[in-house]
Write an enzyme that holds these catalytic residues in place. Structure first.
Site, PDB file in Angstrom:
ATOM      1  NE  ARG A  15      -0.725  -0.610   4.931  1.00 50.14           N
ATOM      2  CZ  ARG A  15      -0.634   0.288   5.894  1.00 50.14           C
ATOM      3  NH1 ARG A  15      -1.135   1.491   5.710  1.00 50.14           N
ATOM      4  NH2 ARG A  15      -0.064  -0.013   7.052  1.00 50.14           N
ATOM      5  CB  ILE A  17       5.264   5.693  -0.763  1.00 48.87           C
ATOM      6  CG1 ILE A  17       4.588   7.001  -0.322  1.00 48.87           C
ATOM      7  CG2 ILE A  17       6.467   6.002  -1.653  1.00 48.87           C
ATOM      8  CD1 ILE A  17       5.419   7.863   0.620  1.00 48.87           C
ATOM      9  CG  ASP A  54       8.102  -7.703  10.850  1.00 51.22           C
ATOM     10  OD1 ASP A  54       8.862  -6.704  10.865  1.00 51.22           O
ATOM     11  OD2 ASP A  54       7.218  -7.890  11.692  1.00 51.22           O
ATOM     12  CG  ASN A  77       7.921   2.191   0.886  1.00 49.31           C
ATOM     13  OD1 ASN A  77       7.695   3.390   0.778  1.00 49.31           O
ATOM     14  ND2 ASN A  77       6.982   1.321   1.258  1.00 49.31           N
ATOM     15  CE1 TYR A 143       7.968   8.574   9.476  1.00 40.65           C
ATOM     16  CE2 TYR A 143       8.113  10.965   9.306  1.00 40.65           C
ATOM     17  CZ  TYR A 143       8.014   9.722   8.707  1.00 40.65           C
ATOM     18  OH  TYR A 143       7.968   9.621   7.330  1.00 40.65           O
ATOM     19  N   GLY A 174       7.688  15.975   1.731  1.00 43.32           N
ATOM     20  CA  GLY A 174       6.764  16.317   2.811  1.00 43.32           C
ATOM     21  C   GLY A 174       5.619  15.314   2.810  1.00 43.32           C
ATOM     22  CB  VAL A 176       3.094  11.065   0.534  1.00 40.62           C
ATOM     23  CG1 VAL A 176       2.676  10.332  -0.737  1.00 40.62           C
ATOM     24  CG2 VAL A 176       4.501  11.617   0.392  1.00 40.62           C
ATOM     25  CG  ASP A 177      -3.838  11.392  -0.523  1.00 38.47           C
ATOM     26  OD1 ASP A 177      -4.198  11.087   0.634  1.00 38.47           O
ATOM     27  OD2 ASP A 177      -4.630  11.568  -1.466  1.00 38.47           O
TER      28      ASP A 177
HETATM   29  N1  LIG Z   1       2.989   9.494   3.860  1.00 39.98           N
HETATM   30  C1  LIG Z   1       3.833  10.487   4.060  1.00 39.98           C
HETATM   31  O1  LIG Z   1       3.439  11.636   4.297  1.00 39.98           O
HETATM   32  C2  LIG Z   1       5.322  10.233   3.970  1.00 39.98           C
HETATM   33  C3  LIG Z   1       6.176  11.337   3.774  1.00 39.98           C
HETATM   34  C4  LIG Z   1       7.547  11.133   3.686  1.00 39.98           C
HETATM   35  C5  LIG Z   1       8.059   9.854   3.808  1.00 39.98           C
HETATM   36  N2  LIG Z   1       7.203   8.786   4.018  1.00 39.98           N
HETATM   37  C6  LIG Z   1       7.807   7.458   4.151  1.00 39.98           C
HETATM   38  O2  LIG Z   1       7.366   6.639   3.087  1.00 39.98           O
HETATM   39  C7  LIG Z   1       7.385   5.277   3.490  1.00 39.98           C
HETATM   40  C8  LIG Z   1       6.046   4.634   3.169  1.00 39.98           C
HETATM   41  O3  LIG Z   1       5.049   5.348   3.877  1.00 39.98           O
HETATM   42  P1  LIG Z   1       3.531   5.387   3.421  1.00 39.98           P
HETATM   43  O4  LIG Z   1       3.122   6.795   3.509  1.00 39.98           O
HETATM   44  O5  LIG Z   1       3.331   4.642   2.171  1.00 39.98           O
HETATM   45  O6  LIG Z   1       2.886   4.623   4.670  1.00 39.98           O
HETATM   46  P2  LIG Z   1       1.693   3.559   4.778  1.00 39.98           P
HETATM   47  O7  LIG Z   1       0.687   3.813   3.726  1.00 39.98           O
HETATM   48  O8  LIG Z   1       1.299   3.603   6.210  1.00 39.98           O
HETATM   49  O9  LIG Z   1       2.431   2.178   4.450  1.00 39.98           O
HETATM   50  C9  LIG Z   1       3.448   1.714   5.290  1.00 39.98           C
HETATM   51  C10 LIG Z   1       3.986   0.442   4.686  1.00 39.98           C
HETATM   52  O10 LIG Z   1       5.083  -0.017   5.506  1.00 39.98           O
HETATM   53  C11 LIG Z   1       4.805  -1.367   5.851  1.00 39.98           C
HETATM   54  N3  LIG Z   1       5.435  -1.746   7.110  1.00 39.98           N
HETATM   55  C12 LIG Z   1       5.284  -1.171   8.323  1.00 39.98           C
HETATM   56  N4  LIG Z   1       5.990  -1.849   9.242  1.00 39.98           N
HETATM   57  C13 LIG Z   1       6.603  -2.875   8.588  1.00 39.98           C
HETATM   58  C14 LIG Z   1       7.451  -3.929   8.972  1.00 39.98           C
HETATM   59  N5  LIG Z   1       7.846  -4.091  10.254  1.00 39.98           N
HETATM   60  N6  LIG Z   1       7.900  -4.805   8.032  1.00 39.98           N
HETATM   61  C15 LIG Z   1       7.526  -4.661   6.731  1.00 39.98           C
HETATM   62  N7  LIG Z   1       6.683  -3.701   6.313  1.00 39.98           N
HETATM   63  C16 LIG Z   1       6.237  -2.816   7.229  1.00 39.98           C
HETATM   64  C17 LIG Z   1       3.296  -1.449   5.922  1.00 39.98           C
HETATM   65  O11 LIG Z   1       2.891  -2.811   5.892  1.00 39.98           O
HETATM   66  P3  LIG Z   1       1.472  -3.304   6.564  1.00 39.98           P
HETATM   67  O12 LIG Z   1       0.426  -3.064   5.520  1.00 39.98           O
HETATM   68  O13 LIG Z   1       1.731  -4.738   6.864  1.00 39.98           O
HETATM   69  O14 LIG Z   1       1.249  -2.472   7.784  1.00 39.98           O
HETATM   70  C18 LIG Z   1       2.936  -0.674   4.683  1.00 39.98           C
HETATM   71  O15 LIG Z   1       3.100  -1.453   3.523  1.00 39.98           O
HETATM   72  C19 LIG Z   1       7.734   5.281   4.977  1.00 39.98           C
HETATM   73  O16 LIG Z   1       9.119   5.022   5.132  1.00 39.98           O
HETATM   74  C20 LIG Z   1       7.422   6.715   5.403  1.00 39.98           C
HETATM   75  O17 LIG Z   1       8.187   7.117   6.507  1.00 39.98           O
HETATM   76  C21 LIG Z   1       5.856   8.947   4.074  1.00 39.98           C
END
Ligand SMILES: NC(=O)c1ccc[n+]([C@@H]2O[C@H](COP(=O)([O-])OP(=O)(O)OC[C@H]3O[C@@H](n4cnc5c(N)ncnc54)[C@H](OP(=O)(O)O)[C@@H]3O)[C@@H](O)[C@H]2O)c1
Length: 223
Positions: A15, A17, A54, A77, A143, A174, A176-177
């Site tokens: 899911r 990014i 994991d 990611n 974080y 910054g 992300v949706d």
């Molecule tokens: N959204 C933002 O605003 C934003 C901005 C900058 C950077 N980021 C970074 O982008 C990356 C992805 O974030 P996202 O926004 O796509 O978040 P997200 O929609 O909450 O997705 C998080 C993903 O990480 C997985 N995950 C969490 N813990 C894990 C583990 N222990 N082992 C394997 N997978 C794990 C989740 O798997 P499950 O489905 O199993 O939980 C999910 O696939 C992160 O590193 C985040 O810090 C996000």
């Protein structure tokens, strides 16, 4: 490096990014993309190769590296974020969990896959960082610290893996949706944009991706 013909692995590809990264890799010609996820049943796209991972479980990380020996691009990611106050008497566990996933998870996956990338000609290692790597946010204090540590790790990996010809890319942006930012009432960019800009950087051999104005401003404020 060329994405055409590459074999990629994306952590947390089910899911947000990570899903956008997996799709962009396929669209740019990757011949195989391992969707490295906690629950492989969440991978329904037949173009992806599900792989149980994991990132906080060292045995699972080692097992994934025994299976995915053909990888040439690794995308760290997987990440998590909790709204934790900087001060006060809240339990501290959420901050430790955040470091376990964002920092130690990235480090462990990088350690496990660095020799595979070397054996396959160098390839690329991409770490999904944040604007918070550059500037701490009070409500996301754990974080922010984890993303700053992950940025530091990214630079050290870049130095260390240069001799084996691995391109190490840090991606900053910054909000992300995605689910992670669902509770935050701020402007957000689409996950597909993060993925597109990252594909461009891999192809051009660039080491840093500043996807949006927020990350460009925060980086500029450091100097
Ligand atoms: N959204 C933002 O605003 C934003 C901005 C900058 C950077 N980021 C970074 O982008 C990356 C992805 O974030 P996202 O926004 O796509 O978040 P997200 O929609 O909450 O997705 C998080 C993903 O990480 C997985 N995950 C969490 N813990 C894990 C583990 N222990 N082992 C394997 N997978 C794990 C989740 O798997 P499950 O489905 O199993 O939980 C999910 O696939 C992160 O590193 C985040 O810090 C996000």
């Amino acid at each position: 490096m060329q994405i055409e013909g590459a074999v990629a692995l994306v952590t947390g590809a089910n899911r947000g990014i990570g899903k956008a990264f997996a799709e962009a890799l396929l669209e740019n010609g990757a011949v195989k993309v391992y969707a490295a996820v906690r629950n492989p049943e969440t991978i329904t796209d037949p173009r992806l190769t599900p792989l149980e991972l994991d990132v906080t479980d060292p045995d699972r990380v080692a097992a994934a590296a025994r299976i995915a020996t053909d990888v040439t691009i690794v995308v760290n990611n997987a990440g998590t974020a909790d709204l934790t106050p900087l001060l006060g008497s809240e339990p501290f566990d959420a901050n430790r969990r955040t470091f376990d996933v964002n920092f130690y998870g990235t480090w462990d996956v990088s350690r496990a896959f660095a020799p595979i990338l070397a054996a396959n000609g160098g390839g690329a290692l991409v770490n999904m960082l944040s604007v918070a790597s550059f500037r701490g946010v009070r409500l996301l204090s754990g974080y922010s610290a984890s993303k700053a540590a992950q940025w530091s790790l990214t630079g050290t990996l870049r130095d260390a893996l240069a001799e084996q010809g691995t391109l190490v890319v840090g991606v900053h942006c910054g909000f992300v949706d995605t689910d992670l930012a669902a509770g935050i009432d701020q402007p957000k960019i689409p996950a597909a944009l993060v993925a597109e800009e990252t594909m461009r950087a891999i192809e051009l051999g660039e080491t840093e991706v500043l996807v949006d104005e927020a990350s460009r401003e925060a980086k500029a404020a450091l100097v």
